[in-house]
Design a protein around this motif. Sequence first.
Motif, PDB file in Angstrom:
ATOM      1  N   SER A 246     -38.580  78.300 -56.202  1.00 50.95           N
ATOM      2  CA  SER A 246     -37.220  78.417 -55.694  1.00 50.95           C
ATOM      3  C   SER A 246     -37.176  78.026 -54.222  1.00 50.95           C
ATOM      4  CB  SER A 246     -36.718  79.858 -55.854  1.00 50.95           C
ATOM      5  OG  SER A 246     -35.338  79.946 -55.583  1.00 50.95           O
ATOM      6  N   ASP A 247     -36.141  77.315 -53.838  1.00 45.18           N
ATOM      7  CA  ASP A 247     -35.910  76.802 -52.483  1.00 45.18           C
ATOM      8  C   ASP A 247     -36.743  75.575 -52.153  1.00 45.18           C
ATOM      9  OD1 ASP A 247     -33.870  78.599 -51.569  1.00 45.18           O
ATOM     10  OD2 ASP A 247     -35.415  80.130 -51.392  1.00 45.18           O
ATOM     11  N   GLU A 248     -37.681  75.193 -53.016  1.00 43.27           N
ATOM     12  CA  GLU A 248     -38.373  73.919 -52.815  1.00 43.27           C
ATOM     13  C   GLU A 248     -37.466  72.777 -53.276  1.00 43.27           C
ATOM     14  OE1 GLU A 248     -42.760  73.604 -53.338  1.00 43.27           O
ATOM     15  OE2 GLU A 248     -42.480  75.452 -54.489  1.00 43.27           O
ATOM     16  N   ALA A 249     -37.742  71.583 -52.771  1.00 45.70           N
ATOM     17  CA  ALA A 249     -36.841  70.457 -52.990  1.00 45.70           C
ATOM     18  C   ALA A 249     -37.198  69.646 -54.221  1.00 45.70           C
ATOM     19  CB  ALA A 249     -36.829  69.547 -51.769  1.00 45.70           C
ATOM     20  N   ILE A 250     -36.174  69.315 -55.007  1.00 35.52           N
ATOM     21  CA  ILE A 250     -36.276  68.329 -56.073  1.00 35.52           C
ATOM     22  C   ILE A 250     -36.190  66.952 -55.419  1.00 35.52           C
ATOM     23  CG2 ILE A 250     -35.178  67.387 -58.140  1.00 35.52           C
ATOM     24  CD1 ILE A 250     -33.870  70.242 -58.457  1.00 35.52           C
ATOM     25  N   VAL A 251     -37.199  66.109 -55.658  1.00 37.79           N
ATOM     26  CA  VAL A 251     -37.207  64.775 -55.059  1.00 37.79           C
ATOM     27  C   VAL A 251     -36.548  63.786 -56.021  1.00 37.79           C
ATOM     28  CG1 VAL A 251     -38.604  62.905 -54.129  1.00 37.79           C
ATOM     29  CG2 VAL A 251     -39.286  65.287 -53.742  1.00 37.79           C
ATOM     30  N   TYR A 252     -35.439  63.196 -55.589  1.00 35.79           N
ATOM     31  CA  TYR A 252     -34.710  62.228 -56.398  1.00 35.79           C
ATOM     32  C   TYR A 252     -35.503  60.920 -56.436  1.00 35.79           C
ATOM     33  CZ  TYR A 252     -30.442  60.276 -58.471  1.00 35.79           C
ATOM     34  OH  TYR A 252     -29.520  59.731 -59.333  1.00 35.79           O
TER      35      TYR A 252
END
Length: 276
Positions: A92-98
Amino acid sequence: MKVVRYSVDGSEQYGISGSDGNIQRLKGSPLEGLHPSGHVDALGSVRVLSPFHRPRVFGLGYNYHAHSQEVGKNTPTLPVLFMKPSTTVIGSDEAIVYPPDGENIHFEGELTVIIGKEARHVSEIDALNYVFGYTCGNDVSDRVLQRRESEYGCLLMGKGYDTFAPIGPVVETELDPSNLRILTRVNGELRQNGNTADLVYDVPALIAYLSKYMTLLPGDHIMTGTPAGVGPIRPGDTIEVEIEGIGVLRNPVVTSVTSAASVDAGRANNQAALPR
């Protein structure tokens, strides 16, 4: 109890998150027993991680009646399974990399089951005895690549990018999975409003089916499928998956690993997703 994995003072720990904002640190892995160490950590002083480090992740397709209807699929006559690489898992709060070449990336809020002990040839009646707990998940999917793969009867890369399986923030060990509300929001706007009562194959059925063919291991994750309402995400968005009794899994969407690192560095004190 709400079990959390976290980083504090340069070490990784497991603990039980309390309503008072404190974490009762455990002596070791919760899969080996919930044994308090006697040490207490303040929630605001730790960095919450994904519940387990690089687990095996099983995914389910078309496992909600309403979702099958919205995508024009017949109700499956057996669980539609795939696997996501362990490197897809973030907290949680980590980034999903597009993806740089991404065209149509979707969110999928899901109840995620954590297996607690080795399971083989388990009956549906006994299946829940093999569950450690439940958490929130987001089966992020590249629809363009997914459809191209599906034409040839496979499904991996469209589900398998790094960061495409946010999981967390806590594992609730005392929960009935049969009637749980699942909400997904994009930038605060409600997109999914489902309930596990709409599952085609419920949690006991999934565990029994999987264990018929393979040995399930402690720490394995089963993402049980997504309700109706899936849709696209874009860089700059924030995705929230909320499941009653567990909490809120929250992840920003960014354009690069560098951006993800920047988000990660600033999230240590942002623990609003943890229920108190």
